[in-house]
Design a protein around this motif. Structure first.
Motif, short mmCIF file in Angstrom:
data_model
loop_
_atom_site.label_atom_id
_atom_site.label_comp_id
_atom_site.label_asym_id
_atom_site.label_seq_id
_atom_site.Cartn_x
_atom_site.Cartn_y
_atom_site.Cartn_z
N ILE A 144 -25.77 52.90 16.59
CA ILE A 144 -24.59 52.03 16.52
C ILE A 144 -23.44 52.64 15.74
CG2 ILE A 144 -26.06 49.98 16.66
CD1 ILE A 144 -25.43 49.50 13.66
N GLY A 145 -23.65 53.81 15.16
CA GLY A 145 -22.65 54.39 14.27
C GLY A 145 -21.26 54.52 14.88
N ALA A 146 -21.20 54.83 16.17
CA ALA A 146 -19.90 55.01 16.82
C ALA A 146 -19.09 53.72 16.89
CB ALA A 146 -20.10 55.56 18.23
N ASN A 147 -19.75 52.57 16.64
CA ASN A 147 -19.06 51.29 16.71
C ASN A 147 -18.30 50.93 15.43
OD1 ASN A 147 -20.34 50.99 19.20
ND2 ASN A 147 -21.98 49.72 18.39
N TYR A 148 -18.45 51.76 14.39
CA TYR A 148 -17.93 51.38 13.08
C TYR A 148 -17.05 52.45 12.46
CZ TYR A 148 -21.15 47.45 13.23
OH TYR A 148 -21.78 46.30 13.58
N THR A 149 -16.12 51.97 11.65
CA THR A 149 -15.24 52.87 10.90
C THR A 149 -16.01 53.47 9.72
OG1 THR A 149 -14.48 51.12 9.40
CG2 THR A 149 -13.25 51.43 11.47
N ASP A 369 -13.81 33.91 11.60
CA ASP A 369 -14.11 35.25 11.12
C ASP A 369 -13.61 36.28 12.13
OD1 ASP A 369 -16.19 34.81 8.71
OD2 ASP A 369 -16.61 33.36 10.28
N ILE A 370 -13.76 37.55 11.82
CA ILE A 370 -13.42 38.61 12.76
C ILE A 370 -14.60 39.58 12.84
CG2 ILE A 370 -10.93 38.43 12.55
CD1 ILE A 370 -10.95 40.64 10.53
N ALA A 371 -14.68 40.28 13.95
CA ALA A 371 -15.81 41.19 14.19
C ALA A 371 -15.67 42.47 13.37
CB ALA A 371 -15.88 41.53 15.67
N THR A 372 -16.82 43.05 13.04
CA THR A 372 -16.80 44.32 12.30
C THR A 372 -16.87 45.52 13.23
OG1 THR A 372 -19.22 44.19 12.08
CG2 THR A 372 -17.89 43.32 10.26
N ALA A 373 -17.45 45.37 14.42
CA ALA A 373 -17.59 46.49 15.35
C ALA A 373 -16.31 46.70 16.14
CB ALA A 373 -18.75 46.21 16.31
N SER A 374 -16.06 47.94 16.51
CA SER A 374 -14.90 48.25 17.35
C SER A 374 -15.22 47.88 18.79
CB SER A 374 -14.57 49.74 17.26
OG SER A 374 -15.68 50.53 17.69
N GLY A 375 -14.17 47.66 19.59
CA GLY A 375 -14.36 47.36 20.99
C GLY A 375 -14.30 45.89 21.33
N VAL A 376 -14.12 45.02 20.34
CA VAL A 376 -13.99 43.59 20.61
C VAL A 376 -12.64 43.32 21.25
CG1 VAL A 376 -13.71 41.35 19.49
CG2 VAL A 376 -15.60 42.84 18.82
N ASP A 377 -12.59 42.42 22.20
CA ASP A 377 -11.36 42.04 22.88
C ASP A 377 -10.54 41.14 21.95
OD1 ASP A 377 -9.29 41.30 24.50
OD2 ASP A 377 -10.53 40.37 26.06
N THR A 378 -9.61 41.73 21.23
CA THR A 378 -8.84 40.96 20.24
C THR A 378 -7.82 40.03 20.89
OG1 THR A 378 -7.27 42.80 20.01
CG2 THR A 378 -9.13 42.73 18.47
N THR A 379 -7.60 40.16 22.22
CA THR A 379 -6.68 39.22 22.88
C THR A 379 -7.28 37.81 22.90
OG1 THR A 379 -7.59 39.63 25.10
CG2 THR A 379 -5.79 41.07 24.35
N LYS A 380 -8.57 37.71 22.64
CA LYS A 380 -9.22 36.41 22.59
C LYS A 380 -9.21 35.80 21.19
CE LYS A 380 -12.27 37.44 26.50
NZ LYS A 380 -13.68 37.55 26.98
N TYR A 381 -8.65 36.53 20.24
CA TYR A 381 -8.57 36.03 18.88
C TYR A 381 -7.51 34.93 18.77
CZ TYR A 381 -11.46 39.59 16.53
OH TYR A 381 -12.50 40.37 16.08
#
Length: 448
Positions: A144-149, A369-381
């Motif tokens: 999962i490392g590629a999903n995180y900063t 809240d907001i997601a920690t992983a990258s790739g979430v569709d933020t247009t749905k926020y």
């Protein structure tokens, strides 16, 4: 998931699925007593699952969840149902309210915990990792490392450099307000302390409570302390203070309390007897102009059509050297117990929870809240969620919250009542700081 920490943060239950009074966070004193056998562990915070079947191995994974209240329990139930579909595993969940889970965490981990369980990043994770009460999840991070900063990766490691935590969601603390109220009054967000105080005076003159501040439960005031300390003395000083327990009785910390005194005249009347929910309602009802709180909390009050009326700004600058470079952003997630009955299954569950797909599914029912992983569709926020991402990404430093950044045997037993004592008697700050300093030195010296 709450702060605080978590969070953390919303309601407490006398037993699973039975709603009781607001969460107090007075957890660690009781936890210390239980570690010595002075208190018994509630039967529902043990290795048995509240679902049918045992934890077992093979196709079954047990999860200990601190989300027994109806929301966010519903959001997590949807998530865990998807975990089963995605992994092919049977998931048995032990639902416990947040406060009880946090109060009993030490004895829980020393006993027969579930394979996977809810917890927090920061010192709260590292504390138990150092005691050997967790399994490292390096194999999970290899996938999962590629999903995180890099910042998220750093928050997920113990002092030994191994990963022990999978981040799932987080949220900022900021100064919140009603956009429609501000528009009707012509208010604009301050960036400096002088402008902040001037706005509070203007609000008071307009017949408003300038700051919806409440501290019946003790923990909400910790966020204000953290921001004052980071704005006056900088992030490095703040974290050193939290991690090492020195420098409490110093001019730097005295300056924090001196600055704080300027805000107290603008707080809600009777604030020491009010819960954060009551303060948030003052904001929602347009009785108050501002409130320092986390999105995870206030986002559960400004819901539905009211969500987009929730605005916020970063806690104002006090010392130009540090500006507004630090943001309080507690991270919640999941860890694996030291001897899981189904280690391979637990790793599969954690791998899924570390994806954008899992976090997006959960956020669909829990937009505070907001997601920690990258790739979430933020247009749905929602608007507050989208603004939160900008605030956090623009920060130079992220803190976790006082009761997550410092030792668990210091935050609640010492700092929670000390801050309440100060708020009740601001003139007694010198004696309070001297007492904090003595207790801090004793705790760090006796426990290493």
């Amino acid at each position: 998931m709450a702060q605080p920490s978590a969070a953390n943060r919303q309601s407490t239950l006398a037993a699973p699925d039975t709603i009781a009074q607001p969460f107090s966070r007075r957890s660690l004193l009781r936890g210390a007593l239980m570690a010595t056998g002075a208190l018994a562990v509630p039967s529902f915070l043990t290795g048995c699952s509240s679902s049918s079947g045992g934890s077992g191995g093979g196709k079954t994974v047990s999860i200990g969840s601190n989300a027994a209240i109806p929301e966010p329990k519903g959001a997590y139930q949807t998530l865990f149902n998807q975990v089963q579909q995605t992994t092919g595993l049977t998931v048995n969940v032990n639902w416990v309210d947040h406060n009880t889970f946090q109060q009993n965490i030490t004895t829980y981990l020393q006993g027969n915990p579930q394979d996977v369980f809810s917890w927090f990043a920061g010192e709260r994770m590292q504390f138990f990792a150092a005691q050997g009460l967790l399994s490292n999840v390096d194999d999970v991070w290899a996938k999962i490392g590629a999903n995180y900063t890099d910042a998220m990766k750093a928050q997920s490691k113990g002092a030994d450099g191994h990963y022990y935590f999978v981040p799932f969601d987080y949220y900022p603390w900021a100064v919140y307000y009603s956009k429609s109220l501000w528009a009707s009054k012509g208010y604009t967000a301050p960036t400096t302390w002088d402008d902040f105080i001037a706005l509070a005076k203007k609000m008071k003159g307009d017949g408003l409570i300038p700051m919806a501040f409440t501290d019946k439960d003790g923990w909400p005031a910790m966020g204000t302390f953290d921001y004052l300390n980071m704005r006056i003395n900088g992030y490095d000083f703040h974290i050193d203070l939290m991690r090492n327990g020195t420098k409490w009785n110093t001019p730097q910390v005295k300056a924090v309390f001196d600055q704080w005194r300027e805000l107290i005249p603008y707080y809600s009347p009777g604030f020491l007897g009010l819960t954060w929910q009551e303060g948030a309602q003052q904001l929602l009802n347009k009785q108050a102009g501002m409130m320092v709180l986390g999105l995870d909390q206030i986002g559960t009050i400004f819901t539905g059509a009211q969500a987009d009326d929730l605005g916020f700004f970063a806690f104002p600058e006090i010392n130009p050297t540090y500006g507004q470079d630090s943001v309080e952003a507690p991270i919640d997630g999941f860890m694996m117990s030291r001897s899981p009955k189904n280690k391979a299954g637990a790793q599969s569950v954690l791998e899924y929870l570390g994806t954008a797909a899992a976090q997006q599914l959960w956020l669909g029912s829990n937009p505070a809240d907001i997601a920690t992983a990258s790739g979430v569709d933020t247009t749905k926020y929602t608007a507050p969620q989208a603004a939160s991402v900008q605030l956090i990404q623009g920060a130079k430093h992220l803190s976790q919250f006082m009761d997550r950044d410092t030792r668990p045997d210091f935050a609640d037993p010492v700092m929670l009542p000390a801050i309440q004592q100060f708020l009740n008697n601001p003139d007694g700050a010198a004696g309070i700081l001297s007492n904090i300093d003595k207790q801090a030195k004793t705790i760090w010296a006796s426990n290493g």
